[in-house]
Design an enzyme around this catalytic site. Sequence first.
Site, mmCIF file in Angstrom:
data_model
loop_
_atom_site.group_PDB
_atom_site.id
_atom_site.type_symbol
_atom_site.label_atom_id
_atom_site.label_comp_id
_atom_site.label_asym_id
_atom_site.label_seq_id
_atom_site.Cartn_x
_atom_site.Cartn_y
_atom_site.Cartn_z
ATOM 1 N N LYS A 174 1.072 -0.857 -0.230
ATOM 2 C CA LYS A 174 -0.153 -0.165 -0.027
ATOM 3 C C LYS A 174 0.728 1.457 -0.022
ATOM 4 C CE LYS A 174 -4.453 1.903 2.292
ATOM 5 N NZ LYS A 174 -3.377 3.561 2.372
ATOM 6 N N ARG A 226 -3.688 8.933 -5.283
ATOM 7 C CA ARG A 226 -4.426 8.279 -6.337
ATOM 8 C C ARG A 226 -4.415 8.721 -7.152
ATOM 9 N NH1 ARG A 226 -9.267 3.883 -4.668
ATOM 10 N NH2 ARG A 226 -9.339 3.162 -6.114
ATOM 11 N N GLU A 265 -0.696 4.619 -8.001
ATOM 12 C CA GLU A 265 -0.110 5.418 -7.278
ATOM 13 C C GLU A 265 0.933 6.443 -7.529
ATOM 14 O OE1 GLU A 265 -2.390 5.604 -4.232
ATOM 15 O OE2 GLU A 265 -1.343 6.791 -2.702
ATOM 16 N N ARG A 320 -17.412 1.048 -1.040
ATOM 17 C CA ARG A 320 -16.925 0.808 0.101
ATOM 18 C C ARG A 320 -16.878 -0.485 0.847
ATOM 19 N NH1 ARG A 320 -12.570 3.651 2.892
ATOM 20 N NH2 ARG A 320 -13.064 5.708 2.932
ATOM 21 N N LYS A 376 -7.274 -3.019 4.116
ATOM 22 C CA LYS A 376 -6.129 -2.233 4.182
ATOM 23 C C LYS A 376 -5.754 -2.793 5.548
ATOM 24 C CE LYS A 376 -8.573 1.840 4.556
ATOM 25 N NZ LYS A 376 -9.025 3.272 4.805
HETATM 26 P P1 AMP Z 1 -7.290 5.075 2.693
HETATM 27 O O1 AMP Z 1 -6.668 6.530 1.574
HETATM 28 O O2 AMP Z 1 -6.236 5.126 3.743
HETATM 29 O O3 AMP Z 1 -8.167 4.482 2.663
HETATM 30 O O4 AMP Z 1 -6.408 4.632 1.452
HETATM 31 C C1 AMP Z 1 -6.386 3.805 0.040
HETATM 32 C C2 AMP Z 1 -5.892 4.492 -0.962
HETATM 33 O O5 AMP Z 1 -3.826 3.317 -0.863
HETATM 34 C C3 AMP Z 1 -6.046 4.071 -2.286
HETATM 35 O O6 AMP Z 1 -7.172 4.816 -2.890
HETATM 36 C C4 AMP Z 1 -5.462 3.826 -3.161
HETATM 37 O O7 AMP Z 1 -4.942 5.743 -2.905
HETATM 38 C C5 AMP Z 1 -3.982 4.031 -2.379
HETATM 39 N N1 AMP Z 1 -3.049 2.472 -2.793
HETATM 40 C C6 AMP Z 1 -1.523 2.464 -2.199
HETATM 41 N N2 AMP Z 1 -1.715 1.425 -3.444
HETATM 42 C C7 AMP Z 1 -2.809 0.239 -3.588
HETATM 43 C C8 AMP Z 1 -2.912 -0.239 -4.048
HETATM 44 N N3 AMP Z 1 -2.028 -1.232 -4.407
HETATM 45 N N4 AMP Z 1 -4.184 -0.880 -3.982
HETATM 46 C C9 AMP Z 1 -5.029 0.276 -4.691
HETATM 47 N N5 AMP Z 1 -5.202 1.017 -3.387
HETATM 48 C C10 AMP Z 1 -3.804 1.714 -3.123
#
Ligand code: AMP
Length: 587
Positions: A252, A257, A302, A419, A425
């Site tokens: 991650k 994004r 990303e 979602r 995550k």
């Molecule tokens: P969060 O912002 O904490 O809800 O986490 C989701 C975000 O993680 C996504 O919107 C992406 O911008 C980011 N992200 C980073 N690496 C990845 C990945 N391998 N797959 C999907 N999302 C990712």
Amino acid sequence: MLYSEIADAYEKIEATTKRLEMTDLLVDLLKRTPKEIIDKVVYLTQGKIYPDFVKLEIGVAERLAIKALAHASGRRESEIEEDMKKSGDIGETSQKFIAQKRQLTFFQKPLTVQKVYETLDKMAHASGSGAVDTKISLLAGLLADATPKEAKYIMRAVTGNLRLGIADMTVLDALAIAYGGGKETRELVERAYNISSDLGRVAKVLAEEGIEGIKKFKVVVGEPIRPMLAERLSSPEEILEKLSGKCIAEYKYDGERIQAHKKGEEITLYSRRLEDISDQYPDAIELLRRHVLAKEAILEAECVAIDPDTGEMRPFQELMHRRRKYGIEKAMEEYPVSLFMFDALYVDGKDLTLEPYPVRRRVLKNVVREGERVKIAKSVIAGNIKELENFFLEAIEDGCEGLMCKSVNEDSVYQAGARGWLWIKYKRDYKSEMTDTVDLVVVGAFHGRGKRAGTYGALLLAAYNSENDIFETVTKCGTGFTDEDLAKLPEMMKKHVISHRHPRVHSLIEADVWFEPKVVIEVLGAEITLSPIHTCAVNSIRQGSGLAIRFPRFTGNFRIDKAAEDATTTSEIVEMYQKQLKKIAES
Ligand code: AMP
């Protein structure tokens, strides 16, 4: 249709504190709207004239709006400014000044929606050296024909302060009721929106062609798809259990994004909030041109800042230097980026959104030629806890936030705009203290005293309850703000101030100032406790109690990349609370 009908509806919507009433009022407005202009009414109701991905904004600065009001009302700018100091709202001030002027006017043409929309559209298109004067005279012209109430909403809309806080989800509810034949059609209407990101067009097709028209919506290059979002868990056991024992675990990355739309040589980048951010990343566009082999594609990645000397990944915050209009060349040199590709939604005529993730990933691998600065997100197929844990540690070590664990089941489609549990995550553990930050929505504020007189003493913060589409308070935060933050907060929040609690905000606490839920900030707390006064996840752990974050501290990050609906959810807070209990029991 007369604009006064819209203004009347806004006034009622603004007065309600009940969510359902808000939807009903919207249903009523949409039903009364002629079908040919329903798209325009939908955009206007959200304070826009186009969907977000179109790079045109009405964009009138307050200074300019004041000038237009001075023209239209025959008053001095200084008088207007003086009044605005008291009202804090250009809408109210305009209403008052236009009302005073009206007594002297004998002839006025009633304003139609069409006229208002066309004028705002002309303002958005005004460019070049005469743009400012053109905008002022167009706006003054509108105000000259406006009733005081109309003036209020026109001025709020052009300055980006409509403050109705009507969420996309509320509009979808209202559309399904008004034109879809009832709530049963809500899902289809939402899918059309999720793949087109154009609420106005969805409204128009639904009103004119009914649900059959909605079924014909397709994924198209150039129309961003609303991003799929992840749930969150913090133990590998639970993650594997949720994903039926096996998943693709990916790094991650901590960046921004982007959704890249490629049509031949033409490439457009959309942010997580679906704004066109191509201008910020000419280097990323060039990279995609060289490394994407398909003619047409919609891919997700990303975009991560890297250290130009070592090539190591840098934190998300460094990308802030890219949010600028001028000097992007220099920023590109100082803050270069790499791309980590993680999904393929459309490739050369084929919509992949309903394909399972392993299929999409295979296509992604085929169309992306990896290079030093373009890579497919690093991944493993993990089938047991040890593998997942090891890979997690590796990710942290390499400067990532943790892992994204993705379902490999048959049903692992791309859930546009939702979602869900297909992506989970896995971030650092929650100990008895919180070590992870949360992103919370600013829904209210309390006046400061002493050194903080004139600014806010504390903010009332809320988590997002995605099930009910409401915001539930979880803490009051007054720590961590620098003097500079404090000085700019009232100015920053000014345009979101409303006169009472927003219908989508649930709070037992009376704030001194209420805001429409818009601004998201990052907060680190000490722990999560049961609370009789906060509404976050109320009754879910114990009857009559909600959850609260104790000793919250603002980290200094305004999460401008996140919409209120992207904030930490109430179920995530519940999850964090349960984790914390378990840790305490174990220690
Ligand atoms: P969060 O912002 O904490 O809800 O986490 C989701 C975000 O993680 C996504 O919107 C992406 O911008 C980011 N992200 C980073 N690496 C990845 C990945 N391998 N797959 C999907 N999302 C990712």
